[in-house]
Every structure is written in C-alpha cells, then in structure tokens.
Design a protein around this motif. Structure first.
Motif, mmCIF file in Angstrom:
data_model
loop_
_atom_site.group_PDB
_atom_site.id
_atom_site.type_symbol
_atom_site.label_atom_id
_atom_site.label_comp_id
_atom_site.label_asym_id
_atom_site.label_seq_id
_atom_site.Cartn_x
_atom_site.Cartn_y
_atom_site.Cartn_z
ATOM 1 N N ASP A 1 0.828 -1.206 0.000
ATOM 2 C CA ASP A 1 0.000 0.000 0.000
ATOM 3 C C ASP A 1 0.867 1.262 0.000
ATOM 4 O O ASP A 1 0.618 2.202 -0.765
ATOM 5 C CB ASP A 1 -0.936 0.003 1.209
ATOM 6 C CG ASP A 1 -2.007 -1.073 1.117
ATOM 7 O OD1 ASP A 1 -2.277 -1.540 -0.010
ATOM 8 O OD2 ASP A 1 -2.556 -1.464 2.164
ATOM 9 N N GLN A 2 1.875 1.275 0.873
ATOM 10 C CA GLN A 2 2.767 2.436 0.927
ATOM 11 C C GLN A 2 3.562 2.559 -0.378
ATOM 12 O O GLN A 2 3.758 3.665 -0.893
ATOM 13 C CB GLN A 2 3.732 2.320 2.105
ATOM 14 C CG GLN A 2 3.058 2.255 3.473
ATOM 15 C CD GLN A 2 2.863 0.836 3.962
ATOM 16 O OE1 GLN A 2 2.431 -0.051 3.209
ATOM 17 N NE2 GLN A 2 3.203 0.593 5.233
ATOM 18 N N TYR A 3 3.999 1.417 -0.896
ATOM 19 C CA TYR A 3 4.776 1.442 -2.139
ATOM 20 C C TYR A 3 3.942 2.004 -3.285
ATOM 21 O O TYR A 3 4.411 2.843 -4.064
ATOM 22 C CB TYR A 3 5.250 0.026 -2.468
ATOM 23 C CG TYR A 3 6.041 -0.082 -3.759
ATOM 24 C CD1 TYR A 3 7.370 0.332 -3.798
ATOM 25 C CD2 TYR A 3 5.460 -0.584 -4.924
ATOM 26 C CE1 TYR A 3 8.101 0.241 -4.974
ATOM 27 C CE2 TYR A 3 6.186 -0.670 -6.091
ATOM 28 C CZ TYR A 3 7.501 -0.257 -6.115
ATOM 29 O OH TYR A 3 8.212 -0.332 -7.278
ATOM 30 N N THR A 4 2.698 1.575 -3.391
ATOM 31 C CA THR A 4 1.819 2.059 -4.445
ATOM 32 C C THR A 4 1.592 3.561 -4.310
ATOM 33 O O THR A 4 1.603 4.300 -5.301
ATOM 34 C CB THR A 4 0.470 1.318 -4.403
ATOM 35 O OG1 THR A 4 0.701 -0.079 -4.566
ATOM 36 C CG2 THR A 4 -0.453 1.809 -5.508
ATOM 37 N N ALA A 5 1.393 4.019 -3.074
ATOM 38 C CA ALA A 5 1.199 5.451 -2.841
ATOM 39 C C ALA A 5 2.450 6.244 -3.215
ATOM 40 O O ALA A 5 2.370 7.342 -3.783
ATOM 41 C CB ALA A 5 0.820 5.700 -1.380
ATOM 42 N N CYS A 6 3.620 5.684 -2.932
ATOM 43 C CA CYS A 6 4.877 6.360 -3.268
ATOM 44 C C CYS A 6 5.110 6.404 -4.776
ATOM 45 O O CYS A 6 5.694 7.369 -5.288
ATOM 46 C CB CYS A 6 6.046 5.675 -2.569
ATOM 47 S SG CYS A 6 6.131 5.972 -0.791
ATOM 48 N N ILE A 7 4.667 5.376 -5.484
ATOM 49 C CA ILE A 7 4.774 5.386 -6.941
ATOM 50 C C ILE A 7 4.019 6.580 -7.513
ATOM 51 O O ILE A 7 4.497 7.260 -8.435
ATOM 52 C CB ILE A 7 4.240 4.072 -7.537
ATOM 53 C CG1 ILE A 7 5.227 2.938 -7.312
ATOM 54 C CG2 ILE A 7 3.970 4.227 -9.039
ATOM 55 C CD1 ILE A 7 4.748 1.601 -7.835
ATOM 56 N N ASN A 8 2.853 6.858 -6.968
ATOM 57 C CA ASN A 8 2.070 7.993 -7.453
ATOM 58 C C ASN A 8 2.831 9.304 -7.275
ATOM 59 O O ASN A 8 2.787 10.187 -8.141
ATOM 60 C CB ASN A 8 0.723 8.053 -6.726
ATOM 61 C CG ASN A 8 -0.171 6.873 -7.058
ATOM 62 O OD1 ASN A 8 -0.085 6.306 -8.148
ATOM 63 N ND2 ASN A 8 -1.034 6.495 -6.128
ATOM 64 N N VAL A 9 3.528 9.429 -6.157
ATOM 65 C CA VAL A 9 4.333 10.631 -5.922
ATOM 66 C C VAL A 9 5.515 10.667 -6.883
ATOM 67 O O VAL A 9 5.813 11.709 -7.494
ATOM 68 C CB VAL A 9 4.821 10.685 -4.462
ATOM 69 C CG1 VAL A 9 5.672 11.933 -4.231
ATOM 70 C CG2 VAL A 9 3.644 10.653 -3.496
ATOM 71 N N MET A 10 6.187 9.522 -7.030
ATOM 72 C CA MET A 10 7.345 9.459 -7.922
ATOM 73 C C MET A 10 6.950 9.792 -9.358
ATOM 74 O O MET A 10 7.645 10.557 -10.049
ATOM 75 C CB MET A 10 7.980 8.073 -7.852
ATOM 76 C CG MET A 10 9.275 7.929 -8.644
ATOM 77 S SD MET A 10 10.622 8.973 -8.021
ATOM 78 C CE MET A 10 11.129 8.043 -6.572
ATOM 79 N N ASP A 11 5.849 9.238 -9.809
ATOM 80 C CA ASP A 11 5.402 9.507 -11.178
ATOM 81 C C ASP A 11 5.076 10.983 -11.381
ATOM 82 O O ASP A 11 5.170 11.503 -12.490
ATOM 83 C CB ASP A 11 4.167 8.661 -11.503
ATOM 84 C CG ASP A 11 4.498 7.192 -11.712
ATOM 85 O OD1 ASP A 11 5.693 6.873 -11.845
ATOM 86 O OD2 ASP A 11 3.566 6.362 -11.733
#
Length: 510
Positions: free
Chosen positions: A454-464
């Motif tokens: 869940d945290q990883y997916t949320a961080c991907i959104n920030v990274m993108d």
C-alpha cells in the motif's frame, strides 16, 4: 498427436488484448540494462496489442505444444511465418511445437501478469514485474532439478555467478537472457558534430565537459537542442540502484557502492544531475515541452533537431553517432533478473517446457530464426557475417523486427548481429559482461514489495508526479523536492525504505 490445445488463450485475453492471426502489434521501447534496467532497447513508438502467432504446428507424431510469451517493440505481421519455420525444425527433431506470443512492451506488465494466473503460457519473459514477486506469489517453477539434469551445452551458457542473479531463496527460478548486464553512462552525439568539436568514440567526459560541449554546439547551431530526451523516462537512468525496483522508491546511490537505502531525491547523485538539467532547460538547451515529447531521440538527432542524448549502453553502436563515457560500466542489483525466462507453475507440460527452454538457448537454427527471422525476407547476409534489413527497410517496416531487439530474446548470441552492431557484437558483449567488475553491493538482490504494497503504491504515485519533471530540468529542483518529500512522507516512504533495508540486510547477511 498434439498433447495440448490453446483455444483458451483467446477466451482469456478476448477482453483485454487484440489477437490477430499472422499479425502483431508494436509496443513501447524498453530500457538497458533493464531496470535500468538497462538496457539496449529499440526505439519504436508504443502501440497497444498482443500478437499470437497462429497455430500452425503439425498434428502428426508425438508433438507437445509449448507457449512462449515475450515482449516486443514492433508490429510483426510475419511472426506466423517465423513460427512455422521454427516448428518445421523442432517438431521432428525434438517433438516440440512452439507457439510464440508477442506482447507489446507498453502492455507487457498487465498482460503477462494476467497470463501467469492461468495455464495458457508455459515459458515467459520475466520483465517489468520483479522476479521476486513471481516467486513470492508461487507462480514460477524452481528449476534446480531441471538444470542439474540439463545438457552440457545448456549448462555452459551461464556461469554459477550469473545464475546467482536469477536465484531466489537458494533456488534458480529463471534463466538470464543474452544482453549486457552492465552499462556505461554516457552521451550519444551526432557523429558530424562530434568530429567538428574533436570528440571521439569512447572519450571520457565529465559533466562539466558535457555542459561546455552542448552550450558551444547550441551556440553554433541554435536551431538544435543540446540534449534530446531519451524516452519515457526522459533523460535515462544514472548512478542509482533501485534494487530491482524501477520506480526507485528507495535506492543505493553512487553506483550501488553504499548499502544504506536512501530516498532518491535526497541523494547527491540525483540532485546534482537535476541541477545540470535545470540549467540547460532554463537556457533553452532542452525543449520546453520535454515532458510531452513523443519523438524518438534518434529521430531528433538524425533530423538535426538535437545534438546529443544521454544513454546507458553496453557495446552496440548507433548509426551515425559516437558514444562517450561519463560513468564507467557498472551492474545494478537485478542486472540478471531484470529480463530473464522462467516456467509458469501452472503449465501442464513442464517437462516439455524445459526441453523447449534448452532449445531456445542451444539450437543455432532456432535461435537464428527467432532472432533474425527468415533470410531473404526479413534480412540479408553481409560478407562480414552481419545482417541488414532488406530494401532499406527498418525494424519497424520489415515484418519481423526482432533483430533490433536482441536484448529481448532468450539467447541471441547464436544468431547474426545487425550491421550497425558490427560482426563481433555478440563476442564483444560476452567479454563486456565478464569485464564489468563494478557491481552494486546488493548484486543479486531484488526487493519484494508485498510487505508494504500500500505504501509502495502510494509512493509510486508521488514518484510519477515528480521524477521525470525533475530529471528533465522542467521544474525548480529544491522547491519541487521539498514538496515531493512532503508527499512521500504522507505516502509512507519511510516504511518502504525500512522494508527495503531490512530485506537487503538479511540478503547480505545470508
């Protein structure tokens, strides 16, 4: 008789892919060194779709069908002809009939993951989705027993160190494919411009050298940008190791020579690179619409719109360009697993699938057909042993362009290199891999995201949201990183980094 039918493939994919007999649909370009993956990708524009070559195998005799899925970057309407030519060899020689499923790179991750939930594919490229994720999900066959009983020719393809790169929890789960396992980081430059400014192939440049060159070149040729974006990731990978995570949610900087997992945006490597690109963007050396650009960098340079492009590469050449060196070759943690081939745990023909795997890595006639296509139709032989696309056609136009994607197929070293790569390309590539001695300290490790998905997916959104903009110089570095870090904190970046560090520490201890 045939032991396997493939009718359910169309049923499974009907809603999500376009299956066209005798036709393929192209896809987006991949990366070097995968994951950085690195790598030596083709350069065609993305297009949706999957191509499944038609079922043209013989029904006579004891023949087992094996389905192989791999990514491609080109439309390949002649894939069925190539498959038939391969099966004309393998059905009588081995009792194996191949069915090749070519999936557009832009659709690969979603469609390959879907296929791995059923039994419709037997052998698949492990690409985009980390090897460790498939292993964690129990979707791949452990290959140790198969490998222990494999032919000597097959066992001689890769060393034990290389197979360590596709080993998870002590078991081999995939076989590396033939490509560069390390990368130089450098600048590709229009050959004429390079000659004019006295820059030679393989010349070592600092970023200060790059800055002076592209400013001088832009001043003399103001209609040409100094730097063209490389592709989907805008400026390309650099000196950070994502530990099998191509979104870089936690990295090892300095070519992986640290073992402390850090926020990419807080590393000196990233900040320094973005500071350079920001100055170039502000001074008009990078196109102002860089984030929406869709034109390939090779086309921009050849059409005199740009002078140079950052790239990560191995030993292959680029027509009409020279390559410089900014960072000497190094290998990321997942160099070997970033693109490899494994067996689906749901396959109903596992023994035949292993036999097919050995064929793909050891049979020269099969390798030539799979990698190059049909002589006279998809390529012509040159006196030096290289091949050329016929009638001035490109890989995208020839009907079967896999010769330009030698980094994708299982073992292209048995085939013929393209003319642009030179007659000794594959021999040079093997030497290059052996001589790439600088490896990430996490070499062989790949991050399993499942404990913090869940945290990883949320961080991907920030990274993108911020990564490409920062890397391309399109936004202010300090204020954008400050904003991004605030969003990373809320998304749970600290949890992801802690999980990555914990897994890495356990891996290194083991």
């Amino acid at each position: 008789m045939m032991k396997r039918k493939s009718g359910r493939i169309a049923a499974l994919l009907l809603c999500v892919v376009l299956v066209i007999a005798f036709a393929g649909c192209g896809g987006a370009t991949g990366a070097t060194g995968a994951g950085s993956t690195s790598t030596q990708a083709g350069s065609s524009t993305a297009a949706a779709g999957t191509s499944k070559a038609p079922d043209n195998g013989s029904a006579a005799g004891d023949v087992t069908k094996v389905v192989v899925a791999m990514p491609t970057a080109y439309d390949m309407p002649d894939a069925g002809d190539v498959q038939k030519a391969i099966n004309d060899i393998t059905e009588s020689k081995y009792g194996i009939s191949f069915e090749f499923m070519f999936i557009a790179m832009g659709n690969w991750q979603q469609q390959s993951n879907l296929l791995m939930t059923g039994d419709e594919v037997d052998i698949t490229a492990i690409f985009s989705t980390p090897l460790t994720v498939y292993v964690k999900n129990g979707q791949l066959v452990a290959l140790d027993d198969y490998y222990a009983n494999a032919s000597g020719d097959f066992q001689n393809v890769w060393s034990s160190e290389e197979l360590q790169g596709t080993t998870v929890n002590g078991s081999i789960y995939a076989i590396p494919n033939m490509r560069n396992f390390g990368n130089y980081m450098g600048l590709n430059i229009d050959a004429e411009i390079a000659a004019e400014f006295g820059i030679q192939e393989g010349q070592k440049l600092t970023m200060e050298d790059v800055d002076k060159f592209i400013r001088d070149a832009h001043e003399k040729y103001p209609d040409r940008y100094g730097i063209a974006p490389r592709g989907d990731n805008v400026m390309g990978e650099w000196s950070w190791d994502g530990l099998g995570d191509n979104k870089y949610i936690g990295v090892l900087p300095d070519c992986g020579q640290s073992i402390e997992v850090q926020n990419l945006f807080e590393t000196d490597d990233f900040r320094e690179f973005c500071t350079w690109t920001r100055s170039w963007y502000q001074d008009g050396l990078i196109m102002q619409d860089v984030l929406s650009n869709t034109e390939n960098w090779k086309a921009q340079i050849s059409s005199k719109k740009a002078v140079a492009c950052f790239d990560n590469y191995g030993v292959n050449g680029v027509a009409d360009m020279i390559r410089t060196v900014i960072i000497e070759p190094w290998a990321v943690a997942n160099s070997y697993s970033a693109l490899c081939y494994g067996m689906n745990i749901n396959s109903k023909v596992k023994d035949a699938a292993w036999k097919a795997m050995e064929i793909l890595y050891t049979d020269t006639d099969v390798a030539v057909l799979l990698n190059n296509g049909i002589e006279g139709k998809h390529y012509t032989m040159n006196d030096d042993g290289t091949i050329s696309f016929p009638d001035g056609k490109s890989a995208a136009e020839v009907g079967y362009g896999m010769a330009d994607l030698s980094w994708v197929t299982p073992y292209s070293a048995l085939s013929h290199p393209l003319d642009v790569n030179g007659a000794t390309f594959f021999e040079d590539l093997l030497v290059f891999n052996k001589e790439t001695t600088l490896k990430s300290k996490a070499f062989g490790f790949s991050f399993d995201t499942t404990p913090v998905v869940d945290q990883y997916t949320a961080c991907i959104n920030v990274m993108d949201k911020y990564y490409k903009a920062l890397l391309s110089g399109a936004v202010d570095v300090e204020s954008t990183i400050e904003q991004a870090n605030s969003e990373f904190e809320a998304a749970g970046l600290a949890d992801v980094i802690a999980a990555k560090q914990q897994q890495l520490d356990a891996y290194l201890a083991g």
